[in-house]
Design a protein around this motif. Structure first.
Motif, PDB file in Angstrom:
ATOM      1  N   MET A   1       0.831  -1.188   0.000  1.00 25.02           N
ATOM      2  CA  MET A   1       0.000   0.000   0.000  1.00 25.02           C
ATOM      3  C   MET A   1       0.866   1.237   0.000  1.00 25.02           C
ATOM      4  O   MET A   1       1.984   1.242   0.519  1.00 25.02           O
ATOM      5  CB  MET A   1      -0.894  -0.009   1.244  1.00 25.02           C
ATOM      6  CG  MET A   1      -2.016   1.033   1.222  1.00 25.02           C
ATOM      7  SD  MET A   1      -2.963   1.031   2.763  1.00 25.02           S
ATOM      8  CE  MET A   1      -2.559   2.665   3.375  1.00 25.02           C
ATOM      9  N   ALA A   2       0.354   2.318  -0.589  1.00 24.06           N
ATOM     10  CA  ALA A   2       1.068   3.589  -0.583  1.00 24.06           C
ATOM     11  C   ALA A   2       1.192   4.111   0.850  1.00 24.06           C
ATOM     12  O   ALA A   2       0.572   3.593   1.777  1.00 24.06           O
ATOM     13  CB  ALA A   2       0.327   4.597  -1.452  1.00 24.06           C
ATOM     14  N   GLN A   3       1.974   5.145   1.007  1.00 27.77           N
ATOM     15  CA  GLN A   3       2.221   5.701   2.336  1.00 27.77           C
ATOM     16  C   GLN A   3       0.913   6.109   3.017  1.00 27.77           C
ATOM     17  O   GLN A   3       0.035   6.701   2.403  1.00 27.77           O
ATOM     18  CB  GLN A   3       3.134   6.919   2.215  1.00 27.77           C
ATOM     19  CG  GLN A   3       3.537   7.507   3.557  1.00 27.77           C
ATOM     20  CD  GLN A   3       4.545   8.627   3.406  1.00 27.77           C
ATOM     21  OE1 GLN A   3       4.953   8.949   2.298  1.00 27.77           O
ATOM     22  NE2 GLN A   3       4.944   9.232   4.509  1.00 27.77           N
ATOM     23  N   TRP A   4       0.808   5.774   4.299  1.00 22.70           N
ATOM     24  CA  TRP A   4      -0.397   6.110   5.051  1.00 22.70           C
ATOM     25  C   TRP A   4      -0.416   7.600   5.373  1.00 22.70           C
ATOM     26  O   TRP A   4       0.626   8.204   5.649  1.00 22.70           O
ATOM     27  CB  TRP A   4      -0.445   5.321   6.352  1.00 22.70           C
ATOM     28  CG  TRP A   4      -0.757   3.867   6.192  1.00 22.70           C
ATOM     29  CD1 TRP A   4      -0.385   3.042   5.170  1.00 22.70           C
ATOM     30  CD2 TRP A   4      -1.493   3.049   7.114  1.00 22.70           C
ATOM     31  NE1 TRP A   4      -0.851   1.775   5.384  1.00 22.70           N
ATOM     32  CE2 TRP A   4      -1.535   1.745   6.566  1.00 22.70           C
ATOM     33  CE3 TRP A   4      -2.115   3.297   8.336  1.00 22.70           C
ATOM     34  CZ2 TRP A   4      -2.169   0.690   7.214  1.00 22.70           C
ATOM     35  CZ3 TRP A   4      -2.762   2.251   8.981  1.00 22.70           C
ATOM     36  CH2 TRP A   4      -2.789   0.961   8.420  1.00 22.70           C
ATOM     37  N   THR A   5      -1.584   8.178   5.377  1.00 21.76           N
ATOM     38  CA  THR A   5      -1.764   9.557   5.831  1.00 21.76           C
ATOM     39  C   THR A   5      -1.504   9.607   7.332  1.00 21.76           C
ATOM     40  O   THR A   5      -1.999   8.766   8.085  1.00 21.76           O
ATOM     41  CB  THR A   5      -3.197  10.033   5.537  1.00 21.76           C
ATOM     42  OG1 THR A   5      -3.435   9.930   4.138  1.00 21.76           O
ATOM     43  CG2 THR A   5      -3.409  11.461   5.992  1.00 21.76           C
ATOM     44  N   ASP A  91     -10.634  -1.499   0.045  1.00 17.75           N
ATOM     45  CA  ASP A  91      -9.744  -2.664   0.113  1.00 17.75           C
ATOM     46  C   ASP A  91      -9.297  -2.930   1.555  1.00 17.75           C
ATOM     47  O   ASP A  91      -9.217  -4.090   1.988  1.00 17.75           O
ATOM     48  CB  ASP A  91      -8.519  -2.452  -0.773  1.00 17.75           C
ATOM     49  CG  ASP A  91      -8.849  -2.538  -2.262  1.00 17.75           C
ATOM     50  OD1 ASP A  91      -9.947  -3.024  -2.602  1.00 17.75           O
ATOM     51  OD2 ASP A  91      -7.999  -2.114  -3.074  1.00 17.75           O
ATOM     52  N   LEU A  92      -9.020  -1.862   2.292  1.00 19.40           N
ATOM     53  CA  LEU A  92      -8.610  -2.015   3.690  1.00 19.40           C
ATOM     54  C   LEU A  92      -9.737  -2.619   4.527  1.00 19.40           C
ATOM     55  O   LEU A  92      -9.512  -3.518   5.337  1.00 19.40           O
ATOM     56  CB  LEU A  92      -8.186  -0.664   4.266  1.00 19.40           C
ATOM     57  CG  LEU A  92      -6.855  -0.095   3.771  1.00 19.40           C
ATOM     58  CD1 LEU A  92      -6.672   1.334   4.257  1.00 19.40           C
ATOM     59  CD2 LEU A  92      -5.681  -0.960   4.245  1.00 19.40           C
ATOM     60  N   PHE A  93     -10.945  -2.117   4.322  1.00 22.70           N
ATOM     61  CA  PHE A  93     -12.069  -2.659   5.083  1.00 22.70           C
ATOM     62  C   PHE A  93     -12.295  -4.138   4.765  1.00 22.70           C
ATOM     63  O   PHE A  93     -12.557  -4.945   5.669  1.00 22.70           O
ATOM     64  CB  PHE A  93     -13.347  -1.867   4.793  1.00 22.70           C
ATOM     65  CG  PHE A  93     -13.402  -0.525   5.469  1.00 22.70           C
ATOM     66  CD1 PHE A  93     -13.053  -0.381   6.795  1.00 22.70           C
ATOM     67  CD2 PHE A  93     -13.833   0.601   4.774  1.00 22.70           C
ATOM     68  CE1 PHE A  93     -13.112   0.858   7.433  1.00 22.70           C
ATOM     69  CE2 PHE A  93     -13.896   1.837   5.389  1.00 22.70           C
ATOM     70  CZ  PHE A  93     -13.538   1.965   6.715  1.00 22.70           C
ATOM     71  N   MET A  94     -12.189  -4.498   3.497  1.00 22.63           N
ATOM     72  CA  MET A  94     -12.405  -5.897   3.141  1.00 22.63           C
ATOM     73  C   MET A  94     -11.291  -6.783   3.702  1.00 22.63           C
ATOM     74  O   MET A  94     -11.554  -7.912   4.152  1.00 22.63           O
ATOM     75  CB  MET A  94     -12.499  -6.045   1.622  1.00 22.63           C
ATOM     76  CG  MET A  94     -12.932  -7.437   1.172  1.00 22.63           C
ATOM     77  SD  MET A  94     -14.448  -8.048   1.976  1.00 22.63           S
ATOM     78  CE  MET A  94     -15.670  -6.892   1.321  1.00 22.63           C
ATOM     79  N   ASP A  95     -10.076  -6.275   3.720  1.00 21.85           N
ATOM     80  CA  ASP A  95      -8.957  -7.020   4.304  1.00 21.85           C
ATOM     81  C   ASP A  95      -9.209  -7.279   5.786  1.00 21.85           C
ATOM     82  O   ASP A  95      -9.012  -8.407   6.274  1.00 21.85           O
ATOM     83  CB  ASP A  95      -7.665  -6.223   4.102  1.00 21.85           C
ATOM     84  CG  ASP A  95      -6.459  -6.902   4.738  1.00 21.85           C
ATOM     85  OD1 ASP A  95      -6.134  -8.025   4.333  1.00 21.85           O
ATOM     86  OD2 ASP A  95      -5.842  -6.296   5.640  1.00 21.85           O
ATOM     87  N   LEU A 121     -17.017  -4.696   7.586  1.00 23.79           N
ATOM     88  CA  LEU A 121     -17.985  -5.026   6.544  1.00 23.79           C
ATOM     89  C   LEU A 121     -19.063  -3.941   6.453  1.00 23.79           C
ATOM     90  O   LEU A 121     -19.543  -3.614   5.358  1.00 23.79           O
ATOM     91  CB  LEU A 121     -18.609  -6.385   6.839  1.00 23.79           C
ATOM     92  CG  LEU A 121     -19.194  -7.158   5.652  1.00 23.79           C
ATOM     93  CD1 LEU A 121     -18.130  -7.390   4.577  1.00 23.79           C
ATOM     94  CD2 LEU A 121     -19.760  -8.489   6.138  1.00 23.79           C
ATOM     95  N   GLY A 122     -19.419  -3.360   7.602  1.00 20.56           N
ATOM     96  CA  GLY A 122     -20.395  -2.274   7.598  1.00 20.56           C
ATOM     97  C   GLY A 122     -19.859  -1.031   6.913  1.00 20.56           C
ATOM     98  O   GLY A 122     -20.578  -0.384   6.117  1.00 20.56           O
ATOM     99  N   ARG A 123     -18.627  -0.672   7.198  1.00 25.83           N
ATOM    100  CA  ARG A 123     -18.029   0.498   6.525  1.00 25.83           C
ATOM    101  C   ARG A 123     -17.863   0.238   5.036  1.00 25.83           C
ATOM    102  O   ARG A 123     -18.063   1.145   4.217  1.00 25.83           O
ATOM    103  CB  ARG A 123     -16.682   0.827   7.165  1.00 25.83           C
ATOM    104  CG  ARG A 123     -16.755   1.348   8.591  1.00 25.83           C
ATOM    105  CD  ARG A 123     -17.476   2.661   8.686  1.00 25.83           C
ATOM    106  NE  ARG A 123     -17.372   3.262  10.014  1.00 25.83           N
ATOM    107  CZ  ARG A 123     -18.036   4.332  10.418  1.00 25.83           C
ATOM    108  NH1 ARG A 123     -18.882   4.925   9.578  1.00 25.83           N
ATOM    109  NH2 ARG A 123     -17.889   4.803  11.639  1.00 25.83           N
ATOM    110  N   TYR A 124     -17.488  -0.980   4.685  1.00 24.96           N
ATOM    111  CA  TYR A 124     -17.404  -1.341   3.269  1.00 24.96           C
ATOM    112  C   TYR A 124     -18.778  -1.172   2.620  1.00 24.96           C
ATOM    113  O   TYR A 124     -18.892  -0.628   1.512  1.00 24.96           O
ATOM    114  CB  TYR A 124     -16.919  -2.779   3.132  1.00 24.96           C
ATOM    115  CG  TYR A 124     -16.879  -3.281   1.704  1.00 24.96           C
ATOM    116  CD1 TYR A 124     -15.764  -3.053   0.897  1.00 24.96           C
ATOM    117  CD2 TYR A 124     -17.962  -3.975   1.156  1.00 24.96           C
ATOM    118  CE1 TYR A 124     -15.731  -3.503  -0.411  1.00 24.96           C
ATOM    119  CE2 TYR A 124     -17.937  -4.425  -0.152  1.00 24.96           C
ATOM    120  CZ  TYR A 124     -16.820  -4.184  -0.933  1.00 24.96           C
ATOM    121  OH  TYR A 124     -16.795  -4.618  -2.235  1.00 24.96           O
TER     122      TYR A 124
END
Length: 257
Positions: A1-5, A91-95, A121-124
């Motif tokens: 993943m790219a650099q996190w904020t 993608d993060l939420f699904m992971d 899963l709710g946020r996704y």
């Protein structure tokens, strides 16, 4: 993943393992996570509470097993508040949802494995639209995991908030009749869940925000003044850690919008 904020308030919090353990009850009133006895795990949690979400996630994943909870929480909170790109966020939420589901299957008595499965899963689902998520059967999975969380840990504030919000959002999208018949949601149940969350943790900014959101979704303009008061109280809440700071920031953003 790219650099996190990065967390937008760097240096605001300076927890270490010892101070995290000392403040554990207050820090984890929302998720009822048991106090770890393992020093590396406590250090990972300290990183989370300081807003170093990427480091906390990496540390938790390296620990494995019990470390997955701090990793899932760090990734979920980061994705909710700080990740600017929608695809990456989804993608993060699904992971998280997939890892938490595997964790719950391996350890069915772990309340927070079920909770982070439901949360992610709710946020996704919100990201792809609640209507699409319901059509794909995701709503039932979210509801089931949240109800399991509460059965395992009746004082789990986060699960009460999320399940109450679920009832409100489904009713908002499909109406009370279809919501009740098809998805088992009810207005009175949703509001009671959110009221219970505030009873369990009266100072929770996120509980105030989600209760305010539910009032507006379910009752509209007649509850707007009450919702605004809740947003104001949430915005004025004194945060103990980075996550609570982001909760209060969101409340201020709601008031400004």
């Amino acid at each position: 993943m790219a650099q996190w904020t990065t967390f937008p308030h760097p240096g605001e919090y300076a927890f270490d393992a010892a101070s995290t353990a000392k403040s554990w009850e207050r820090l984890h009133r929302g998720d009822s996570e048991p106090l770890p006895t393992d020093a590396p795990l406590l250090e990972a949690w300290a990183l989370f509470h300081n807003g170093e979400f990427e480091k906390a996630a990496d540390a938790g994943l390296q620990i494995g097993g019990p470390g997955y909870t701090v990793a899932n929480k760090a990734i979920s909170i980061y994705a909710t508040y700080l990740e600017p790109h929608e695809k990456t966020r989804l993608d993060l939420f699904m992971d998280v949802a997939e890892r938490a589901q595997a964790q719950a299957q391996a350890d069915p008595q772990n309340a927070n494995a079920w909770y982070w499965h439901a949360y992610a899963l709710g946020r996704y689902s919100q990201g792809i639209s609640v209507a699409k998520a319901l059509a794909r059967g995701l709503g039932g999975k979210v509801k089931d995991s949240l109800e399991k969380t509460i059965r395992l840990q009746p004082h789990h504030v986060g699960a009460h908030i999320a399940l109450g919000a679920f009832h409100a959002e489904v009713i908002d999208k499909v109406g009370p009749l279809i919501g009740s018949m098809t998805y088992g949601v009810r207005k009175d149940v949703g509001l009671k869940l959110l009221q219970e969350a505030l009873r369990l943790n009266p100072g929770s900014a996120i509980a105030m925000v989600e209760y305010a959101n539910a009032l507006v979704m379910l009752d509209g303009e007649p509850r707007m003044a009450e919702a605004t008061r809740l947003y104001e109280q949430a915005a004025a809440a004194a945060p103990l850690d980075a996550m609570e700071h982001l909760d209060a920031d969101m409340a201020r953003a709601e008031l400004d919008s």
